[in-house]
Design a protein around this motif. Structure first.
Motif, short mmCIF file in Angstrom:
data_model
loop_
_atom_site.label_atom_id
_atom_site.label_comp_id
_atom_site.label_asym_id
_atom_site.label_seq_id
_atom_site.Cartn_x
_atom_site.Cartn_y
_atom_site.Cartn_z
N ALA A 8 -0.95 3.93 9.90
CA ALA A 8 -1.69 3.33 11.01
C ALA A 8 -3.20 2.62 10.34
O ALA A 8 -3.46 1.55 10.50
CB ALA A 8 -2.07 4.10 11.88
N VAL A 9 -3.73 3.29 9.46
CA VAL A 9 -4.80 2.88 8.64
C VAL A 9 -4.64 1.67 7.83
O VAL A 9 -5.23 0.19 7.99
CB VAL A 9 -5.62 3.70 7.94
CG1 VAL A 9 -6.68 3.13 6.84
CG2 VAL A 9 -6.14 4.76 8.68
N ALA A 10 -3.42 1.70 7.12
CA ALA A 10 -3.00 0.36 6.33
C ALA A 10 -2.63 -0.79 7.30
O ALA A 10 -2.92 -1.98 6.83
CB ALA A 10 -1.60 0.80 5.35
N ASP A 11 -2.03 -0.40 8.19
CA ASP A 11 -1.50 -1.42 9.38
C ASP A 11 -2.65 -2.28 9.77
O ASP A 11 -2.79 -3.34 9.86
CB ASP A 11 -0.90 -0.56 10.67
CG ASP A 11 -0.58 -1.38 11.57
OD1 ASP A 11 -1.09 -2.77 11.91
OD2 ASP A 11 0.13 -1.09 12.64
N VAL A 12 -3.92 -1.42 10.29
CA VAL A 12 -5.06 -2.15 10.68
C VAL A 12 -5.69 -3.09 9.74
O VAL A 12 -6.32 -3.87 10.07
CB VAL A 12 -6.21 -1.02 11.38
CG1 VAL A 12 -7.34 -1.63 11.94
CG2 VAL A 12 -5.36 -0.41 12.48
N GLN A 16 0.79 -1.14 -0.19
CA GLN A 16 0.06 -0.01 -0.02
C GLN A 16 1.01 1.42 0.07
O GLN A 16 0.27 2.38 0.23
CB GLN A 16 -0.68 0.04 1.25
CG GLN A 16 -1.96 -1.23 1.25
CD GLN A 16 -2.87 -1.09 2.39
OE1 GLN A 16 -3.82 -0.12 2.47
NE2 GLN A 16 -2.84 -2.24 3.16
N GLY A 17 2.07 1.16 -0.13
CA GLY A 17 3.12 2.20 -0.28
C GLY A 17 3.87 2.62 0.93
O GLY A 17 4.20 3.81 0.87
N PHE A 18 3.91 1.72 2.02
CA PHE A 18 4.38 2.39 3.01
C PHE A 18 5.58 1.41 3.54
O PHE A 18 5.81 0.43 2.86
CB PHE A 18 3.42 2.12 4.48
CG PHE A 18 1.99 3.08 4.06
CD1 PHE A 18 1.97 4.28 4.30
CD2 PHE A 18 1.07 2.47 3.44
CE1 PHE A 18 0.95 5.25 3.92
CE2 PHE A 18 -0.27 3.33 3.22
CZ PHE A 18 -0.12 4.58 3.43
#
Length: 277
Positions: A220-224, A185-187
């Protein structure tokens, strides 16, 4: 392990999770949603902490009165406000999507204010006697307990157990799947969710809170999302449960002694609250 082998292993572990305890919510938002762990029975709880804080405050106030400070507050502020350094930790990193969207890896700063003492400042004379009364209160609450051998034994074992958990091949595979998902997702490709949570790029303040930057919140959103998609927290929780159960079996007598020490502590707190509270 092959991809197919990993998937079969994940299915087995997730099936074990479902069969092992009460039904869990469909969406995991907090660590408590994952259910209890075997070592929880032997460990200090948030309720223990709250009750011990109240009992300690009552004992300190009694001691301070005996030293000539009859109106000492239960929740005093220091004569000057110290720099507060808060240790920030999490079992599984961030889990709640709405929190991630708004606060990233931090929290609402208004909540930090609620942790500050509510009482008046100590006078310099009170402050001079405060350390001795605090030490006396601690000795009273720890009466009958061997602090080196038995006190919070489960917590001391947690360090070694967590090392074993991190070596678990199923968990390492789960972290790798999560990591690839976040990177796609680009992180940053973090080794595990705690590394994402504790990234120094979030520039935590002295109270432990972050800056809530756009990059932080998006990470954090991608993490969750990746945790939910791949059941990362559930697999992690299952690995911890299995390792804790093995450790408790191997050291049953020591865990039992630690639990007895905790029960002694709870009984002492109950007695203090009954007499002074």
């Amino acid at each position: 392990m092959t991809t197919r082998g990993w998937r079969l292993s994940a299915v087995v572990v997730l099936a074990a999770i479902c069969a092992a305890g009460p039904e869990r919510p469909e969406v995991i938002r907090t660590a408590s949603d994952l259910g209890p762990l075997p070592a929880d029975h032997y460990d200090y709880t948030p309720q223990d902490y709250q009750r011990s804080q109240r009992a300690t405050a009552l004992l300190i106030r009694q001691c301070m009165a005996e030293r000539g400070h009859p109106d000492f507050p239960l929740d005093p502020r220091y004569p000057s406000d110290p720099v507060v350094a808060t240790a920030v930790s999490t079992d599984y990193g961030v889990l709640d999507l709405s929190t991630a969207r708004r606060w990233g890896y931090g929290w609402d700063p208004a909540k930090s204010l609620s942790l500050r003492p509510k009482g008046r400042r100590m006078t310099n004379a009170e402050y001079a006697d405060f350390p001795a009364c605090s030490a006396e209160a601690n000795r009273r609450l720890m009466r009958g307990i061997d602090p080196k051998r038995d006190w919070l034994y489960a917590s001391t074992r947690a360090i070694e157990v967590d090392k074993a958990v991190k070596r678990d091949p199923r968990l390492r595979a789960a972290w790798d799947v999560w990591s690839r998902c976040v990177a796609e997702q680009g992180f940053t490709r973090y080794p595990d969710p705690v590394a994402a949570y504790t990234d120094t790029a979030w520039k935590r303040d002295s109270d432990g809170n972050t800056r809530h930057t756009q990059r932080e919140r998006a990470t954090a959103v991608a993490d969750v999302i990746c945790k939910r998609r791949h059941h990362t927290a559930e697999l992690w929780h299952a690995a911890r449960a299995q390792k804790q159960a093995v450790d408790i079996t191997r050291h049953r007598d020591r865990y039992a002694a630690g639990l007895q020490a905790l029960r002694t502590y709870r009984a002492t707190i109950a007695e203090v609250l009954r007499k002074l509270g």
